[in-house]
Design a protein around this motif. Structure first.
Motif, PDB file in Angstrom:
ATOM      1  N   GLU A  89       0.848  -1.196   0.000  1.00 22.25           N
ATOM      2  CA  GLU A  89       0.000   0.000   0.000  1.00 22.25           C
ATOM      3  C   GLU A  89       0.878   1.239   0.000  1.00 22.25           C
ATOM      4  OE1 GLU A  89      -3.352  -0.021  -0.094  1.00 22.25           O
ATOM      5  OE2 GLU A  89      -3.299  -2.203  -0.176  1.00 22.25           O
ATOM      6  N   GLN A  90       0.319   2.328  -0.517  1.00 19.46           N
ATOM      7  CA  GLN A  90       1.092   3.572  -0.555  1.00 19.46           C
ATOM      8  C   GLN A  90       1.294   4.144   0.860  1.00 19.46           C
ATOM      9  OE1 GLN A  90      -0.666   5.512  -3.811  1.00 19.46           O
ATOM     10  NE2 GLN A  90       1.339   5.813  -4.756  1.00 19.46           N
ATOM     11  N   GLU A  91       0.307   3.877   1.702  1.00 20.44           N
ATOM     12  CA  GLU A  91       0.332   4.363   3.079  1.00 20.44           C
ATOM     13  C   GLU A  91       1.144   3.396   3.942  1.00 20.44           C
ATOM     14  OE1 GLU A  91      -1.572   7.419   5.546  1.00 20.44           O
ATOM     15  OE2 GLU A  91      -1.864   7.019   3.420  1.00 20.44           O
ATOM     16  N   ALA A  92       2.102   3.907   4.692  1.00 20.75           N
ATOM     17  CA  ALA A  92       2.895   3.033   5.565  1.00 20.75           C
ATOM     18  C   ALA A  92       2.033   2.546   6.732  1.00 20.75           C
ATOM     19  CB  ALA A  92       4.101   3.796   6.089  1.00 20.75           C
ATOM     20  N   PRO A  93       2.211   1.284   7.152  1.00 20.33           N
ATOM     21  CA  PRO A  93       1.437   0.779   8.293  1.00 20.33           C
ATOM     22  C   PRO A  93       1.899   1.468   9.574  1.00 20.33           C
ATOM     23  CG  PRO A  93       3.114  -0.821   7.651  1.00 20.33           C
ATOM     24  CD  PRO A  93       3.146   0.285   6.628  1.00 20.33           C
ATOM     25  N   ASP A  94       1.039   1.480  10.572  1.00 20.24           N
ATOM     26  CA  ASP A  94       1.379   2.155  11.821  1.00 20.24           C
ATOM     27  C   ASP A  94       0.648   1.453  12.964  1.00 20.24           C
ATOM     28  OD1 ASP A  94       2.500   3.940  13.530  1.00 20.24           O
ATOM     29  OD2 ASP A  94       1.637   5.733  12.606  1.00 20.24           O
ATOM     30  N   GLY A  95       1.018   1.755  14.190  1.00 21.66           N
ATOM     31  CA  GLY A  95       0.288   1.189  15.329  1.00 21.66           C
ATOM     32  C   GLY A  95       1.197   0.586  16.375  1.00 21.66           C
ATOM     33  N   ASP A  96       0.561  -0.080  17.350  1.00 20.17           N
ATOM     34  CA  ASP A  96       1.304  -0.632  18.495  1.00 20.17           C
ATOM     35  C   ASP A  96       1.892  -2.007  18.214  1.00 20.17           C
ATOM     36  OD1 ASP A  96       0.256   1.543  19.749  1.00 20.17           O
ATOM     37  OD2 ASP A  96      -1.448   0.424  20.620  1.00 20.17           O
TER      38      ASP A  96
END
Ligand SMILES: Nc1ncnc2c1ncn2[C@@H]1O[C@H](COP(=O)(O)OP(=O)(O)OP(=O)(O)O)[C@@H](O)[C@H]1O
Ligand SMILES: [Mg+2]
Length: 305
Positions: free
Chosen positions: A77-84
């Protein structure tokens, strides 16, 4: 996936228009199963758009893209993954089937179903998954400690690497990579080229990094003014074949220009001469009948960074 044939993509008379621009113009190509294909074409040619069409995010104006039923397409995906979530957990969860089988195994009470799940987990080498995920992350620059940190501790570029690790780990039948070296360093790019060479998937990779395509690809798919042409070989061989084809075309063009000038000179000279008027007429007809050979409107596939 174990026991499944990798995808083979057929692009059939595909047309896609963006506003008044015909980005993909009745393009046809077939990607052999297991081929590693570098997709090249100048900036704005429509490479990323072709990926969106393959993924089904966009619908073509006409034509179709055919893949075997059930073929899994993987892309970043163009958007980088994020989170805990930790990097390793994020990558492990990308293997959807393994993930859902493991969850089901926890819940299931029917011994027959439990046995089925266990068999399938063995089939997909689920036991080796954590070490395989760790190996991929390691190749992309994350040591053991880093792998156990949450995504949120990393910058966008590093999280893109994690996204890449996840898609590699998920073992799709068709792998689509759009400029992966944008977020890799040299070491990461070298590792990726090696990894792709050992990967059974059909791979389509967009890259301005000539080294990556030269090293990892065995085909080049050229998107040029809306048309697709598949060449076998790496980038260097594609470039050579294209230069040769252009040289031949250039020669033919020059020869035709000379002939045209010759005929025209005859016509101009003898048009008014009664005894030669017939010959002049026939040469005029020849001139009119000459099929134009396209001049070399070269579109360089450059620039390579
Ligand atoms: N959302 C959009 N709205 C308007 N125009 C767009 C949009 N997305 C892409 N384009 C235009 O469509 C054309 C093709 O874009 P695309 O991103 O497919 O090209 P590309 O070959 O991937 O280019 P690059 O090498 O720069 O990544 C370009 O001219 C671009 O400006
Ligand atoms: Mg693009």
């Amino acid at each position: 996936m174990a026991g499944q044939k990798p995808a083979m993509i057929h692009i059939n008379s595909l047309t896609y228009r963006l506003g008044d621009r015909l980005l993909i113009d009745d393009a046809t190509a077939a990607l052999p199963s297991g081929a590693r294909v570098g997709l090249v074409g100048r900036n704005g040619a429509g490479k990323t758009t072709l990926f969106r069409l393959i993924r089904g995010d966009l619908s073509p104006e006409s034509g179709a893209i055919l893949a075997p039923k059930g073929a899994r397409i993987g892309s970043v995906e163009q958007e980088a993954p994020d989170g805990d979530e930790t990097l390793i957990d994020f990558v492990l969860s990308a293997h959807v089937e393994r993930e859902s089988l493991m969850a089901e195994a926890e819940r299931a009470s029917d011994p027959e179903r439990i046995a089925e799940i266990q068999t399938r987990l063995v089939d997909i080498s689920a036991h080796a998954a954590p070490s395989r995920a760790a190996r991929i992350l390691h190749g992309l620059g994350f040591d053991d400690r880093a792998q156990n940190r949450p995504l949120s501790e990393y910058s966008g570029g590093w999280r893109m690497r994690v996204a890449l690790a996840a898609v590699l780990f998920s073992e799709p039948d068709l792998l689509l990579l759009d400029e992966p070296t944008n977020y890799l360093d040299l070491e990461g790019a070298l590792w990726l080229a090696d990894y792709l060479k050992s990967c059974p998937a059909t791979i389509l990779v967009i890259s301005h990094d000539r080294d990556l395509i030269d090293d990892a690809a065995n085909h080049v798919l050229h998107l040029d003014r809306g048309k697709l042409t598949l060449w076998s070989g790496n980038y260097t061989s594609f470039e050579r074949q294209r230069l040769e084809a252009q040289a031949l075309q250039g020669k033919a063009f020059k020869k035709q220009e000379e002939r045209r000038a010759h005929l025209q000179a005859f016509v101009d000279r003898f048009r008014a001469t009664a005894s030669k008027a017939r010959q002049a007429q026939s040469r005029l007809k020849m001139l009119a009948r000459m099929e134009p050979i396209a001049a070399i409107v070269d579109e360089t596939v450059q620039p390579f960074k």
